[in-house]
Design a protein around this motif. Structure first.
Motif, PDB file in Angstrom:
ATOM      1  N   LEU A   1       0.836  -1.208   0.000  1.00 60.41           N
ATOM      2  CA  LEU A   1       0.000   0.000   0.000  1.00 60.41           C
ATOM      3  C   LEU A   1       0.866   1.251   0.000  1.00 60.41           C
ATOM      4  CD1 LEU A   1      -2.724   1.512   0.373  1.00 60.41           C
ATOM      5  CD2 LEU A   1      -2.410   1.216   2.838  1.00 60.41           C
ATOM      6  N   ILE A   2       1.852   1.308   0.875  1.00 57.78           N
ATOM      7  CA  ILE A   2       2.739   2.474   0.949  1.00 57.78           C
ATOM      8  C   ILE A   2       3.484   2.666  -0.369  1.00 57.78           C
ATOM      9  CG2 ILE A   2       4.821   3.390   2.072  1.00 57.78           C
ATOM     10  CD1 ILE A   2       3.811   2.043   4.682  1.00 57.78           C
ATOM     11  N   ARG A   3       3.904   1.566  -0.979  1.00 60.09           N
ATOM     12  CA  ARG A   3       4.668   1.664  -2.225  1.00 60.09           C
ATOM     13  C   ARG A   3       3.860   2.250  -3.380  1.00 60.09           C
ATOM     14  NH1 ARG A   3       8.690   2.294   0.283  1.00 60.09           N
ATOM     15  NH2 ARG A   3       9.969   0.575   1.044  1.00 60.09           N
ATOM     16  N   GLN A   4       2.549   2.227  -3.285  1.00 61.04           N
ATOM     17  CA  GLN A   4       1.717   2.876  -4.311  1.00 61.04           C
ATOM     18  C   GLN A   4       1.944   4.388  -4.329  1.00 61.04           C
ATOM     19  OE1 GLN A   4      -2.465   1.824  -3.983  1.00 61.04           O
ATOM     20  NE2 GLN A   4      -1.956  -0.274  -3.388  1.00 61.04           N
ATOM     21  N   TYR A   5       2.285   4.952  -3.170  1.00 57.53           N
ATOM     22  CA  TYR A   5       2.477   6.394  -3.049  1.00 57.53           C
ATOM     23  C   TYR A   5       3.949   6.776  -2.910  1.00 57.53           C
ATOM     24  CZ  TYR A   5      -2.389   5.720  -1.571  1.00 57.53           C
ATOM     25  OH  TYR A   5      -3.709   5.341  -1.500  1.00 57.53           O
ATOM     26  N   ASP A   6       4.729   5.910  -2.303  1.00 55.65           N
ATOM     27  CA  ASP A   6       6.085   6.259  -1.881  1.00 55.65           C
ATOM     28  C   ASP A   6       7.012   5.066  -2.144  1.00 55.65           C
ATOM     29  OD1 ASP A   6       8.133   7.674  -0.701  1.00 55.65           O
ATOM     30  OD2 ASP A   6       6.994   8.213   1.095  1.00 55.65           O
ATOM     31  N   PRO A   7       7.558   4.944  -3.362  1.00 53.78           N
ATOM     32  CA  PRO A   7       8.241   3.718  -3.792  1.00 53.78           C
ATOM     33  C   PRO A   7       9.539   3.393  -3.058  1.00 53.78           C
ATOM     34  CG  PRO A   7       7.591   5.068  -5.671  1.00 53.78           C
ATOM     35  CD  PRO A   7       7.415   5.911  -4.463  1.00 53.78           C
ATOM     36  N   GLU A   8      10.275   4.401  -2.555  1.00 54.42           N
ATOM     37  CA  GLU A   8      11.603   4.120  -2.018  1.00 54.42           C
ATOM     38  C   GLU A   8      11.806   4.576  -0.573  1.00 54.42           C
ATOM     39  OE1 GLU A   8      14.426   5.754  -4.737  1.00 54.42           O
ATOM     40  OE2 GLU A   8      14.067   4.213  -6.252  1.00 54.42           O
TER      41      GLU A   8
END
Length: 559
Positions: free
Chosen positions: A177-184
């Motif tokens: 879920l977080i990686r959808q907005y903030d990949p790294e």
């Protein structure tokens, strides 16, 4: 030449790979009771710290701050709704300060942290819904921030209920879920069962290179938590347990500790677990797992209670810090203040940096702050700068206790949050504990100060007593009160009005000592140097009052 270039390239790649398993910080602190609220909808002490504190911490050697946030109580509806605007506004400031002073900031979702929730945790499904609600909002808001900002999915997932068996899958879903907005962005993950080392080393690492694996370290538990009131009746009665183990210095067990699991551990295990060797072996276990799996690991919490004999406590802190450093594991002490921090005790009224215990501070690996930086953090009261006690949020160094028909509500635009006191109600009160520094300031010339507050009465029958109270030190030094009565009949009804009362108008009114369980008639012994709290008394034993009183904007002013 080609061989040399190949060798250099290979070395650079190896160095890069090695560095990827290193965290960019080595030591830090947890910043407690700043964004923590133990009641649904109750705002935490968001005025507790300011920018000057961050400058001070940086100067002391703090490289990372872990910020526990009780998101579940700061959302509407509870745990799964929208995070309060004021919480995000203050969190934005904290992120600004962290980035300005180049301190890594871990936004730690510290939800479901009560004793009740430890014993009866929410279901795995509710955990999932809560985490999705929190991290969809936080990740969208901070996705463009620098790498100094780090996310921690949740503190100490429970080992009871169905959470433990489903935790690996739930945590993967939140990473995705977080990686959808903030990949790294770096994300802190952990094992279930309260982030123990044993659970951590059983984990199969996730396929994400930007994760930090955390554990918490309070071993041996019977040493670090001796005397703690929230662990169980057996632990409350334990005191004087030495570190390192010394057969000749073991305490005589008393009360509920006798015949308990604690006695068994002391007699059968502590000769091994109460040693530097044991601590190093436990921390090495986490370090070996991290190296084997080529992941980064961090001790997000470590500490021992402030009330433990200082020579034993300092020995444990030094042994644990040494083991962490030796095994190249960064760490955070559990708090600046509180039960494990580096202030002189865990009592109310102590503030950073005025009340630092230098020995404890240095044992945790930090240095005393520069005097000029410390001065900028200190409380002062001038005619231009009053001391804020409460404006919907508590002032720096303050804490509160409320009882009876007291609530904090959003009433109107100009006074978003305020106290409301409803009648009928025989006994209601608000106790606002002040930092020790205040008594030192006021004691020099109390007659040159006043207290100001905003009040809205809704019925002419209303009145209350406003008291300034000394500390309760028993029969020899009771908590003497000086008091002024504030009556609705003296003011407009139905409107917010400002009431300012010079301290010279207060008169002594006796004292009730909880410690002595006794009432003391007035003896003219009020002592400004012992002032500890502002106490509002709304008692109505005769049931003569009606409707609601509202109170806000409480400040102490220099006249």
């Amino acid at each position: 030449m080609k061989k040399s270039l190949f060798t250099i390239t290979l070395l650079l790649l190896m160095t890069s790979a090695f560095c990827q398993n290193k965290l960019p910080f080595t030591k830090g602190i947890n910043m407690l009771t700043y964004f923590e609220s133990w009641n649904k909808g109750e705002l935490p002490n968001l005025n507790k710290h300011e920018e000057a504190d961050f400058a001070c911490l940086k100067n002391m050697g703090v490289e990372v701050i872990r910020l526990p946030v009780h998101f579940e109580n700061l959302m509407e509806p509870y745990a799964t709704g929208k995070i309060y605007d004021i919480v995000f506004e203050r969190l934005d400031k904290v992120c600004d300060w962290a980035e300005k002073y180049q301190i890594y900031l871990v936004i730690d979702n510290h939800s479901f942290n009560s004793e009740e929730e430890d014993n009866n945790p929410p279901s795995a499904q509710f955990y999932k819904e809560h985490l999705e609600a929190v991290w969809s909002q936080v990740a969208q808001r901070y996705k463009d921030r620098s790498q100094y900002i780090i996310y921690e999915i949740i503190n100490e997932p429970k080992g009871k209920g169905d959470v433990a068996s489903k935790w690996v899958k739930i945590q993967q879903g939140i990473i995705d879920l977080i990686r959808q907005y903030d990949p790294e962005r770096d994300i802190v993950v952990t094992g279930a069962d309260f982030s123990s080392i044993d659970t951590l080393v059983k984990m199969k690492p996730y396929k994400d290179p930007h994760l930090i694996y955390t554990f918490h370290f309070y071993e041996p538990f019977i040493f670090t938590h001796q005397g703690a009131t929230w662990v169980g009746k057996e632990m409350i009665d334990l005191e004087g347990l030495p570190f390192p183990y010394d057969k000749n210095k073991l305490p005589e067990l008393k009360g509920n500790t006798k015949g308990s699991w604690i006695q068994w551990q002391i007699e059968n295990e502590y000769y091994q677990t109460g040693t530097e060797k044991f601590i190093n072996s436990r921390i090495k276990k986490a370090a070996d797992w991290a190296k084997k799996n080529k992941v980064r690991v961090w001790a997000g919490e470590m500490g021992a209670k402030t009330w433990i004999d200082s020579k034993y406590r300092l020995a444990w802190i030094n042994a644990t810090r040494t083991a962490l450093v030796k095994n190249e594991i960064p760490y955070c002490s559990w708090g600046i203040d509180g039960s494990d921090g580096f202030l002189t005790s865990d009592k109310a009224g102590l503030i950073f940096p005025d009340d630092i215990d230098k020995e404890a501070l240095e044992a945790y690996g930090f240095t005393m702050p520069d005097k000029k930086l410390s001065e900028k953090t200190r409380i002062n009261i001038t005619s231009q700068k009053p001391y804020l006690v409460y404006d919907g949020l508590l002032g720096k160094g303050c804490s509160k206790i409320c009882w009876g028909n007291i609530n904090e509500i959003r009433k109107d635009r100009s006074y978003d949050y305020c106290f409301s006191i409803s009648y009928p109600g025989k006994q209601s009160g608000i106790k606002l504990n002040l930092p020790n520094k205040i008594s030192g300031i006021l004691g020099k010339d109390p007659q040159s100060f006043s207290i100001s507050l905003s009040v809205k009465f809704t019925d002419k029958s209303q009145e209350f007593n406003l008291n300034l109270s000394d500390a309760d030190e028993g029969a020899e030094l009771p908590p003497w009160n000086i008091t002024v009565k504030i009556k609705a009949s003296d003011y407009k009804i139905g409107e917010w009005i400002t009431v300012e009362i010079p301290f010279s108008r207060f008169t002594e009114s006796g004292a009730w000592s909880e410690k002595a369980n006794k009432w003391f008639e007035s003896q003219g012994k009020y002592d400004w140097s012992r002032l500890c709290c502002i106490y509002f008394d709304f008692d109505d034993f005769d049931n003569k009052k009606a409707d609601t009183i509202y109170i806000d904007d409480i400040v102490i002013k220099k006249m």
